[in-house]
Design an enzyme around this catalytic site. Structure first.
Site, PDB file in Angstrom:
ATOM      1  N   HIS A   1     -12.762  -3.199   3.032  1.00 45.57           N
ATOM      2  CA  HIS A   1     -11.317  -3.328   3.285  1.00 45.57           C
ATOM      3  C   HIS A   1     -10.922  -2.716   4.631  1.00 45.57           C
ATOM      4  O   HIS A   1     -10.589  -3.450   5.555  1.00 45.57           O
ATOM      5  CB  HIS A   1     -10.573  -2.672   2.108  1.00 45.57           C
ATOM      6  CG  HIS A   1      -9.094  -2.822   2.130  1.00 45.57           C
ATOM      7  ND1 HIS A   1      -8.311  -2.579   1.033  1.00 45.57           N
ATOM      8  CD2 HIS A   1      -8.233  -3.150   3.128  1.00 45.57           C
ATOM      9  CE1 HIS A   1      -7.043  -2.781   1.331  1.00 45.57           C
ATOM     10  NE2 HIS A   1      -6.970  -3.123   2.598  1.00 45.57           N
TER      11      HIS A   1
ATOM     12  N   TYR B   1     -15.932  13.672  19.737  1.00 45.41           N
ATOM     13  CA  TYR B   1     -14.585  13.264  19.334  1.00 45.41           C
ATOM     14  C   TYR B   1     -14.538  12.697  17.925  1.00 45.41           C
ATOM     15  O   TYR B   1     -13.526  12.828  17.232  1.00 45.41           O
ATOM     16  CB  TYR B   1     -13.984  12.290  20.363  1.00 45.41           C
ATOM     17  CG  TYR B   1     -13.008  13.023  21.244  1.00 45.41           C
ATOM     18  CD1 TYR B   1     -13.453  14.025  22.086  1.00 45.41           C
ATOM     19  CD2 TYR B   1     -11.644  12.771  21.184  1.00 45.41           C
ATOM     20  CE1 TYR B   1     -12.560  14.752  22.861  1.00 45.41           C
ATOM     21  CE2 TYR B   1     -10.750  13.491  21.947  1.00 45.41           C
ATOM     22  CZ  TYR B   1     -11.211  14.481  22.782  1.00 45.41           C
ATOM     23  OH  TYR B   1     -10.324  15.214  23.521  1.00 45.41           O
TER      24      TYR B   1
ATOM     25  N   GLU C   1       0.823  -1.220   0.000  1.00 44.51           N
ATOM     26  CA  GLU C   1       0.000   0.000   0.000  1.00 44.51           C
ATOM     27  C   GLU C   1       0.855   1.268   0.000  1.00 44.51           C
ATOM     28  O   GLU C   1       0.357   2.358   0.261  1.00 44.51           O
ATOM     29  CB  GLU C   1      -0.940   0.012   1.219  1.00 44.51           C
ATOM     30  CG  GLU C   1      -1.841  -1.193   1.374  1.00 44.51           C
ATOM     31  CD  GLU C   1      -2.902  -1.346   0.279  1.00 44.51           C
ATOM     32  OE1 GLU C   1      -2.803  -0.679  -0.768  1.00 44.51           O
ATOM     33  OE2 GLU C   1      -3.813  -2.157   0.486  1.00 44.51           O
TER      34      GLU C   1
HETATM   35  P1  13P Z   1       1.117  -5.126   3.430  1.00 45.39           P
HETATM   36  O1  13P Z   1       1.443  -6.378   4.218  1.00 45.39           O
HETATM   37  O2  13P Z   1       1.715  -5.147   2.049  1.00 45.39           O
HETATM   38  O3  13P Z   1       1.469  -3.878   4.208  1.00 45.39           O
HETATM   39  O4  13P Z   1      -0.444  -5.112   3.209  1.00 45.39           O
HETATM   40  C1  13P Z   1      -1.299  -5.276   4.314  1.00 45.39           C
HETATM   41  C2  13P Z   1      -2.598  -4.587   4.117  1.00 45.39           C
HETATM   42  O5  13P Z   1      -3.176  -4.151   5.084  1.00 45.39           O
HETATM   43  C3  13P Z   1      -3.150  -4.470   2.752  1.00 45.39           C
HETATM   44  O6  13P Z   1      -4.222  -3.609   2.716  1.00 45.39           O
END
Ligand code: 13P
Length: 210
Positions: free
Chosen positions: A159, A119, A73
């Site tokens: 996600h 908050y 990422e």
């Molecule tokens: P990485 O292990 O490449 O950092 O990816 C983990 C993740 O959270 C993908 O969205």
């Protein structure tokens, strides 16, 4: 803080997130801006077991200078920094309540959370929903880039959350607030809720600009 202190801080905060169940397995990544590049957690690393010496060191173009292969990422983090000059750190998690909200249908894509607590308004602000793209895909980074100028906190559909802050402490505090707000939102689903009024939100934004 110098680079070594920042490396230690990333590992300490990663462990804290992991120990409290906010990160699991190899999910999530953390970056911190340096004067001439970034520190980035390595791909497939567990945030609970980071070795400060192996954290990826990137130059100002995002090229790896030393350490392990950086997170998939990385493009997404750099997109955040490019759009937000004041950002000093970026944190991405797969924290369970925020991910649950990211899977809900019918969200307001410009403002995912109802205004339920002060908050949440102060630290998360208007949480934008980023349409689904596969993890690590450049299209995901581009989708984040389009929203990052107006939103320091975004939620990747199906996600998880991404938050930029002026420092690593600020980014982590905000992403923890985001996770708690997601939990509250789920707890309150189906209940009669008293929301903050538009005037109350405007006053918070005046007093605590983010
Ligand atoms: P990485 O292990 O490449 O950092 O990816 C983990 C993740 O959270 C993908 O969205």
């Amino acid at each position: 803080m110098n680079e070594n202190q920042l490396r230690e801080q990333i590992a300490t905060i990663g462990k804290s997130l992991y120990d409290r169940g906010l990160a699991h397995g190899s999910a999530g990544n953390i970056s911190v801006k340096l004067t001439d590049g970034w520190l980035m957690t390595p791909t497939n690393s567990c945030l609970g077991r980071l070795d400060p010496a192996r954290i990826s060191r990137l130059d100002a173009s995002g090229n790896l200078l030393s350490g392990d292969k950086p997170s998939k990422e990385t493009f997404l983090h750099i997109a955040m920094y490019r759009e937000r000059q004041t950002a000093g750190a970026v944190v991405h998690l797969h924290s369970v309540h925020a991910v649950a909200v990211s899977c809900l249908d019918g969200l307001d894509s410009g403002d995912v959370f109802p205004s339920i607590t002060a908050y949440a308004v102060m630290q998360v602000g208007k949480l934008a929903l980023v349409p689904y793209h596969p993890p690590g895909d450049e299209s995901l980074a581009e989708a984040v880039r389009k929203l990052a100028g107006k939103h320091h906190a975004v939620l990747l559909a199906n996600h998880g959350p991404v938050v930029a802050g002026s420092s690593l402490d600020a980014a982590v505090n905000a992403i923890e607030e985001l996770e708690q707000t997601a939990k509250l939102m789920l707890l309150l689903r189906g209940q009669a809720v008293r929301h903050l009024t538009a005037e109350q939100v405007a006053e918070l934004n005046r007093r605590f600009p983010n």
